[in-house]
Design a protein around this motif. Structure first.
Motif, mmCIF file in Angstrom:
data_model
loop_
_atom_site.group_PDB
_atom_site.id
_atom_site.type_symbol
_atom_site.label_atom_id
_atom_site.label_comp_id
_atom_site.label_asym_id
_atom_site.label_seq_id
_atom_site.Cartn_x
_atom_site.Cartn_y
_atom_site.Cartn_z
ATOM 1 N N TYR A 1 0.860 -1.190 0.000
ATOM 2 C CA TYR A 1 0.000 0.000 0.000
ATOM 3 C C TYR A 1 0.890 1.233 0.000
ATOM 4 O O TYR A 1 1.782 1.374 0.850
ATOM 5 C CB TYR A 1 -0.931 0.019 1.223
ATOM 6 C CG TYR A 1 -1.927 1.150 1.170
ATOM 7 C CD1 TYR A 1 -3.079 1.043 0.392
ATOM 8 C CD2 TYR A 1 -1.704 2.339 1.847
ATOM 9 C CE1 TYR A 1 -3.986 2.079 0.309
ATOM 10 C CE2 TYR A 1 -2.607 3.390 1.770
ATOM 11 C CZ TYR A 1 -3.746 3.259 0.999
ATOM 12 O OH TYR A 1 -4.639 4.295 0.897
ATOM 13 N N ALA A 2 0.698 2.117 -0.963
ATOM 14 C CA ALA A 2 1.422 3.394 -1.057
ATOM 15 C C ALA A 2 2.940 3.210 -0.976
ATOM 16 O O ALA A 2 3.631 3.932 -0.268
ATOM 17 C CB ALA A 2 0.946 4.346 0.032
ATOM 18 N N GLY A 3 3.444 2.223 -1.732
ATOM 19 C CA GLY A 3 4.897 2.026 -1.800
ATOM 20 C C GLY A 3 5.503 1.318 -0.611
ATOM 21 O O GLY A 3 6.732 1.245 -0.488
ATOM 22 N N ASN A 4 4.673 0.780 0.276
ATOM 23 C CA ASN A 4 5.153 0.062 1.468
ATOM 24 C C ASN A 4 4.583 -1.354 1.478
ATOM 25 O O ASN A 4 3.450 -1.568 1.059
ATOM 26 C CB ASN A 4 4.682 0.747 2.756
ATOM 27 C CG ASN A 4 5.198 2.162 2.900
ATOM 28 O OD1 ASN A 4 6.244 2.390 3.470
ATOM 29 N ND2 ASN A 4 4.461 3.121 2.346
ATOM 30 N N ILE A 5 5.369 -2.323 1.972
ATOM 31 C CA ILE A 5 4.812 -3.645 2.258
ATOM 32 C C ILE A 5 4.221 -3.555 3.662
ATOM 33 O O ILE A 5 4.950 -3.461 4.651
ATOM 34 C CB ILE A 5 5.875 -4.753 2.168
ATOM 35 C CG1 ILE A 5 6.319 -4.931 0.705
ATOM 36 C CG2 ILE A 5 5.328 -6.077 2.715
ATOM 37 C CD1 ILE A 5 7.349 -6.008 0.471
ATOM 38 N N VAL A 6 2.894 -3.538 3.751
ATOM 39 C CA VAL A 6 2.236 -3.346 5.050
ATOM 40 C C VAL A 6 2.035 -4.671 5.781
ATOM 41 O O VAL A 6 1.870 -4.685 7.008
ATOM 42 C CB VAL A 6 0.891 -2.596 4.897
ATOM 43 C CG1 VAL A 6 1.123 -1.170 4.421
ATOM 44 C CG2 VAL A 6 -0.069 -3.327 3.957
ATOM 45 N N GLU A 7 2.028 -5.787 5.028
ATOM 46 C CA GLU A 7 1.940 -7.106 5.667
ATOM 47 C C GLU A 7 2.561 -8.150 4.751
ATOM 48 O O GLU A 7 2.456 -8.076 3.531
ATOM 49 C CB GLU A 7 0.489 -7.475 5.992
ATOM 50 C CG GLU A 7 0.374 -8.763 6.779
ATOM 51 C CD GLU A 7 -0.983 -8.981 7.443
ATOM 52 O OE1 GLU A 7 -1.136 -9.989 8.151
ATOM 53 O OE2 GLU A 7 -1.895 -8.140 7.239
ATOM 54 N N TYR A 8 3.225 -9.126 5.384
ATOM 55 C CA TYR A 8 3.887 -10.188 4.631
ATOM 56 C C TYR A 8 3.703 -11.489 5.408
ATOM 57 O O TYR A 8 3.823 -11.510 6.636
ATOM 58 C CB TYR A 8 5.383 -9.879 4.483
ATOM 59 C CG TYR A 8 6.161 -10.895 3.663
ATOM 60 C CD1 TYR A 8 6.360 -10.705 2.297
ATOM 61 C CD2 TYR A 8 6.680 -12.046 4.249
ATOM 62 C CE1 TYR A 8 7.061 -11.638 1.542
ATOM 63 C CE2 TYR A 8 7.378 -12.981 3.496
ATOM 64 C CZ TYR A 8 7.564 -12.764 2.151
ATOM 65 O OH TYR A 8 8.243 -13.695 1.394
ATOM 66 N N GLY A 9 3.425 -12.571 4.686
ATOM 67 C CA GLY A 9 3.288 -13.859 5.366
ATOM 68 C C GLY A 9 2.959 -14.963 4.388
ATOM 69 O O GLY A 9 2.904 -14.747 3.168
ATOM 70 N N THR A 10 2.732 -16.169 4.923
ATOM 71 C CA THR A 10 2.296 -17.276 4.070
ATOM 72 C C THR A 10 0.861 -17.005 3.627
ATOM 73 O O THR A 10 0.166 -16.153 4.207
ATOM 74 C CB THR A 10 2.350 -18.615 4.830
ATOM 75 O OG1 THR A 10 1.400 -18.559 5.910
ATOM 76 C CG2 THR A 10 3.746 -18.897 5.390
ATOM 77 N N THR A 11 0.403 -17.735 2.648
ATOM 78 C CA THR A 11 -0.972 -17.559 2.157
ATOM 79 C C THR A 11 -1.981 -17.787 3.287
ATOM 80 O O THR A 11 -2.951 -17.042 3.437
ATOM 81 C CB THR A 11 -1.244 -18.514 0.981
ATOM 82 O OG1 THR A 11 -0.265 -18.264 -0.030
ATOM 83 C CG2 THR A 11 -2.621 -18.295 0.386
ATOM 84 N N ASP A 12 -1.736 -18.818 4.117
ATOM 85 C CA ASP A 12 -2.639 -19.085 5.247
ATOM 86 C C ASP A 12 -2.629 -17.943 6.251
ATOM 87 O O ASP A 12 -3.676 -17.567 6.791
ATOM 88 C CB ASP A 12 -2.238 -20.397 5.944
ATOM 89 C CG ASP A 12 -2.664 -21.627 5.142
ATOM 90 O OD1 ASP A 12 -3.405 -21.454 4.152
ATOM 91 O OD2 ASP A 12 -2.264 -22.742 5.498
ATOM 92 N N ASP A 13 -1.437 -17.379 6.521
ATOM 93 C CA ASP A 13 -1.339 -16.240 7.448
ATOM 94 C C ASP A 13 -2.218 -15.086 6.979
ATOM 95 O O ASP A 13 -2.968 -14.497 7.762
ATOM 96 C CB ASP A 13 0.115 -15.734 7.537
ATOM 97 C CG ASP A 13 1.034 -16.678 8.293
ATOM 98 O OD1 ASP A 13 0.532 -17.432 9.141
ATOM 99 O OD2 ASP A 13 2.250 -16.658 8.015
ATOM 100 N N ILE A 14 -2.088 -14.755 5.698
ATOM 101 C CA ILE A 14 -2.788 -13.580 5.157
ATOM 102 C C ILE A 14 -4.298 -13.791 5.117
ATOM 103 O O ILE A 14 -5.074 -12.886 5.448
ATOM 104 C CB ILE A 14 -2.257 -13.234 3.745
ATOM 105 C CG1 ILE A 14 -0.750 -12.896 3.784
ATOM 106 C CG2 ILE A 14 -3.048 -12.098 3.126
ATOM 107 C CD1 ILE A 14 -0.374 -11.712 4.645
#
Length: 333
Positions: free
Chosen positions: A231-244
């Motif tokens: 979002y707006a040039g930032n990675i706001v969340e990262y994780g496995t598909t299950d995490d997300i």
């Protein structure tokens, strides 16, 4: 020493210097991809998804400029490469499927011409071998009567077939990384499913990694090992598909998931849109970039960017809501 990662981007900052001012397209972006992995980069238009991918191939258009961070790919330090080295790498070690095949394919050359050009550029095959490889590639991506198709022009093919041709061109030299920039946007859902299934089967055959860029969470649900939400040039969340999908931690990720139609809902539920408009990248806010559109926004969200909170080995986010217990005097966990 070889890195365990095929792609390793650390703290990338990239801006476009326009007459109106500096557009901060990427702000401290970090992620990595291992050989054979599929990473999904998800976010709305203008969030920096495509810019991230293009910078990895040395395709950042003027007036864009890489300002900081390190980009490593397959033993190359992208920051230090010359245009000559990029030309050797593109199509050979890393390939890209663009959003719209009609504008990516040259209308005045036949399909065969465009596939053969890539093979000749990166290999020393004879004329006969090049032709055989072109036919083999069209068969690989499921196009019928490949010899006939090689003599046709892009406008003579359907949208789905043009997209398959683009995949064939991208796979001509069996790259280690395939970047798919919204490859199914202009296709109907049946063809979309076929293209995604084709990409996954080719990934298994060739052992390549895929960077899937999309605004559609439904596309990445069945394909990706890890997801980066931008979002707006930032990675706001990262994780496995299950995490997300099952344990989202950032308010923007939760908003994206709420806006997806659900097959298992028992009643007719209204979809919940994310209200407001995207951030003006010429004048980004001091605090969290999502604050102005967030229902859970607090005063601190407007003043400061949230620190990174980790929820496991790979799952992390930057959201003040995850620091709320600590701010209120409770525990951080």
């Amino acid at each position: 020493m070889m890195s365990e990662y095929l792609v390793n981007i650390e703290h990338e900052r990239l801006s476009f210097f326009t007459p109106a001012g500096e557009v901060k397209a990427l702000n401290d972006v970090s992620f990595h991809i291992k050989q054979g992995e599929v990473l999904g980069i998800v976010g709305e238009s203008g969030s920096g998804k495509s810019v991230t991918a293009y910078s990895l191939m040395g395709l950042t258009a003027y007036p864009g400029k890489l300002l900081g961070g390190t980009l490593d790919f397959n033993g190359h330090r992208i920051n230090d490469m010359t245009e000559k080295e990029f030309r050797k790498m593109r199509g050979n070690e890393v390939s890209i499927i663009f959003q719209d095949p009609m504008t990516s394919l040259n209308p005045v050359y036949t399909i065969g011409n465009q596939i053969r050009e890539v093979i000749k550029l990166h290999t020393d095959k004879s004329r006969k071998e090049v032709q055989e490889r072109a036919v083999e590639l069209l068969e690989l991506v499921g196009i019928n009567e490949p010899k006939k198709r090689l003599k046709q022009y892009p406008h003579e093919l359907s949208g789905g077939m043009r997209q398959r041709v683009m995949i064939a061109i991208a796979l001509a030299c069996e790259p280690k990384l395939l970047i798919a920039d919204e490859p199914t946007t202009a296709l109907d859902v049946t063809i979309q499913a076929q293209i995604l299934e084709l990409m996954m089967s080719l990934k298994e055959k060739l052992g390549m990694a895929i960077m899937m860029i999309t605004h559609d969470l439904g596309v990445v649900a069945s394909m990706c090992d890890h997801i980066a939400v931008m979002y707006a040039g930032n990675i706001v969340e990262y994780g496995t598909t299950d995490d997300i999908f099952y344990n989202p931690k950032h308010e923007y990720t939760k908003g994206l998931i709420r806006s997806i139609p659900r097959m298992d809902s028992k009643e007719h539920e209204r979809l919940v849109p994310i209200e407001g408009t995207p951030v003006d990248m010429l004048n980004p806010p001091k605090g969290c970039p999502f604050a102005s559109r967030c229902d859970a926004c607090m005063q601190i969200c407007l003043r400061e960017k949230a620190p990174v909170t980790h929820f496991g080995d790979v799952h992390y986010t930057s959201c003040w809501m995850n620091q709320k217990a600590e701010l209120e005097g409770g525990s951080a966990k």
